[in-house]
Design a protein around this motif. Sequence first.
Motif, PDB file in Angstrom:
ATOM      1  N   GLY A  61       0.823  -1.213   0.000  1.00 19.69           N
ATOM      2  CA  GLY A  61       0.000   0.000   0.000  1.00 19.69           C
ATOM      3  C   GLY A  61       0.847   1.249   0.000  1.00 19.69           C
ATOM      4  O   GLY A  61       0.561   2.220  -0.707  1.00 19.69           O
ATOM      5  N   TRP A  62       1.911   1.225   0.769  1.00 21.74           N
ATOM      6  CA  TRP A  62       2.807   2.380   0.808  1.00 21.74           C
ATOM      7  C   TRP A  62       3.502   2.549  -0.536  1.00 21.74           C
ATOM      8  O   TRP A  62       3.574   3.655  -1.066  1.00 21.74           O
ATOM      9  N   LEU A  63       4.023   1.463  -1.092  1.00 19.47           N
ATOM     10  CA  LEU A  63       4.770   1.544  -2.338  1.00 19.47           C
ATOM     11  C   LEU A  63       3.873   1.993  -3.490  1.00 19.47           C
ATOM     12  O   LEU A  63       4.245   2.867  -4.273  1.00 19.47           O
ATOM     13  N   LEU A  64       2.682   1.424  -3.588  1.00 17.55           N
ATOM     14  CA  LEU A  64       1.808   1.712  -4.726  1.00 17.55           C
ATOM     15  C   LEU A  64       1.123   3.081  -4.642  1.00 17.55           C
ATOM     16  O   LEU A  64       1.082   3.821  -5.621  1.00 17.55           O
ATOM     17  N   VAL A  65       0.554   3.384  -3.473  1.00 15.65           N
ATOM     18  CA  VAL A  65      -0.247   4.619  -3.387  1.00 15.65           C
ATOM     19  C   VAL A  65       0.175   5.558  -2.267  1.00 15.65           C
ATOM     20  O   VAL A  65      -0.454   6.596  -2.050  1.00 15.65           O
ATOM     21  N   GLY A  66       1.211   5.189  -1.527  1.00 16.91           N
ATOM     22  CA  GLY A  66       1.707   6.070  -0.487  1.00 16.91           C
ATOM     23  C   GLY A  66       0.902   6.050   0.794  1.00 16.91           C
ATOM     24  O   GLY A  66       0.989   6.977   1.594  1.00 16.91           O
ATOM     25  N   GLU A  67       0.131   4.996   1.028  1.00 17.72           N
ATOM     26  CA  GLU A  67      -0.679   4.912   2.245  1.00 17.72           C
ATOM     27  C   GLU A  67       0.054   4.126   3.319  1.00 17.72           C
ATOM     28  O   GLU A  67       0.623   3.068   3.051  1.00 17.72           O
ATOM     29  N   GLY A  68       0.016   4.620   4.546  1.00 17.48           N
ATOM     30  CA  GLY A  68       0.600   3.909   5.674  1.00 17.48           C
ATOM     31  C   GLY A  68       2.094   4.069   5.761  1.00 17.48           C
ATOM     32  O   GLY A  68       2.685   4.980   5.192  1.00 17.48           O
ATOM     33  N   GLN A  69       2.691   3.148   6.492  1.00 25.20           N
ATOM     34  CA  GLN A  69       4.129   3.156   6.737  1.00 25.20           C
ATOM     35  C   GLN A  69       4.863   2.363   5.663  1.00 25.20           C
ATOM     36  O   GLN A  69       4.286   1.502   5.019  1.00 25.20           O
ATOM     37  N   MET A  70       6.152   2.654   5.500  1.00 18.70           N
ATOM     38  CA  MET A  70       6.946   1.946   4.505  1.00 18.70           C
ATOM     39  C   MET A  70       7.052   0.456   4.842  1.00 18.70           C
ATOM     40  O   MET A  70       6.940  -0.383   3.958  1.00 18.70           O
ATOM     41  N   LEU A  71       7.245   0.133   6.113  1.00 19.88           N
ATOM     42  CA  LEU A  71       7.411  -1.260   6.508  1.00 19.88           C
ATOM     43  C   LEU A  71       6.137  -1.794   7.134  1.00 19.88           C
ATOM     44  O   LEU A  71       5.502  -1.115   7.934  1.00 19.88           O
ATOM     45  N   LYS A  72       5.791  -3.014   6.788  1.00 19.85           N
ATOM     46  CA  LYS A  72       4.565  -3.637   7.288  1.00 19.85           C
ATOM     47  C   LYS A  72       4.576  -3.754   8.802  1.00 19.85           C
ATOM     48  O   LYS A  72       3.564  -3.548   9.456  1.00 19.85           O
ATOM     49  N   ASP A  73       5.704  -4.116   9.385  1.00 18.52           N
ATOM     50  CA  ASP A  73       5.767  -4.391  10.811  1.00 18.52           C
ATOM     51  C   ASP A  73       5.700  -3.139  11.677  1.00 18.52           C
ATOM     52  O   ASP A  73       5.528  -3.248  12.877  1.00 18.52           O
ATOM     53  N   LEU A  74       5.843  -1.964  11.096  1.00 17.71           N
ATOM     54  CA  LEU A  74       5.794  -0.747  11.898  1.00 17.71           C
ATOM     55  C   LEU A  74       4.393  -0.434  12.389  1.00 17.71           C
ATOM     56  O   LEU A  74       4.231   0.070  13.490  1.00 17.71           O
TER      57      LEU A  74
END
Length: 146
Positions: A61-74
């Motif tokens: 989600g972060w990579l494609l559309v910039g939503e959320g945090q870069m890392l899943k575990d954060l």
Amino acid sequence: MNDLLPRIKELLQWLGIGPAAFADEIGVARPVMSHIVSSRNKVSLEVVQKILSRYPDVSSGWLLVGEGQMLKDLAPLINDKKKDDAESTPTPPLQIEKSELRDKPSKVQVDVHDKDEVPPKKERQSRQLKKVILFYSDGSFEQYDH
């Protein structure tokens, strides 16, 4: 997949590698990554898939559309921290812990620096030389018996 370039550049910076090394990591040709970083070409779906495959902790989600945090575990860590903040004191950042460790000598360092004596070597068993064999590059050898 609009405007992925800033997030890819952020990922490169976070990883601490350049475009060529990143291309090698994800398995694409170096010119492909060079053209993406220079804005000559747009990021293809194949490149996105390879990034997410090589770095499974990166949030799609972060990579494609910039939503959320870069890392899943954060995200879970941040949510847990918000819940626990009211109940406990926060732990100091990791950087502080690292600097504290640098300032304190380890037990091994203390032991080595505090003792002036050298530990005794184990006594060698009584041994005697019996034979010496010299091998030469032409395949020949010499043998000496004692």
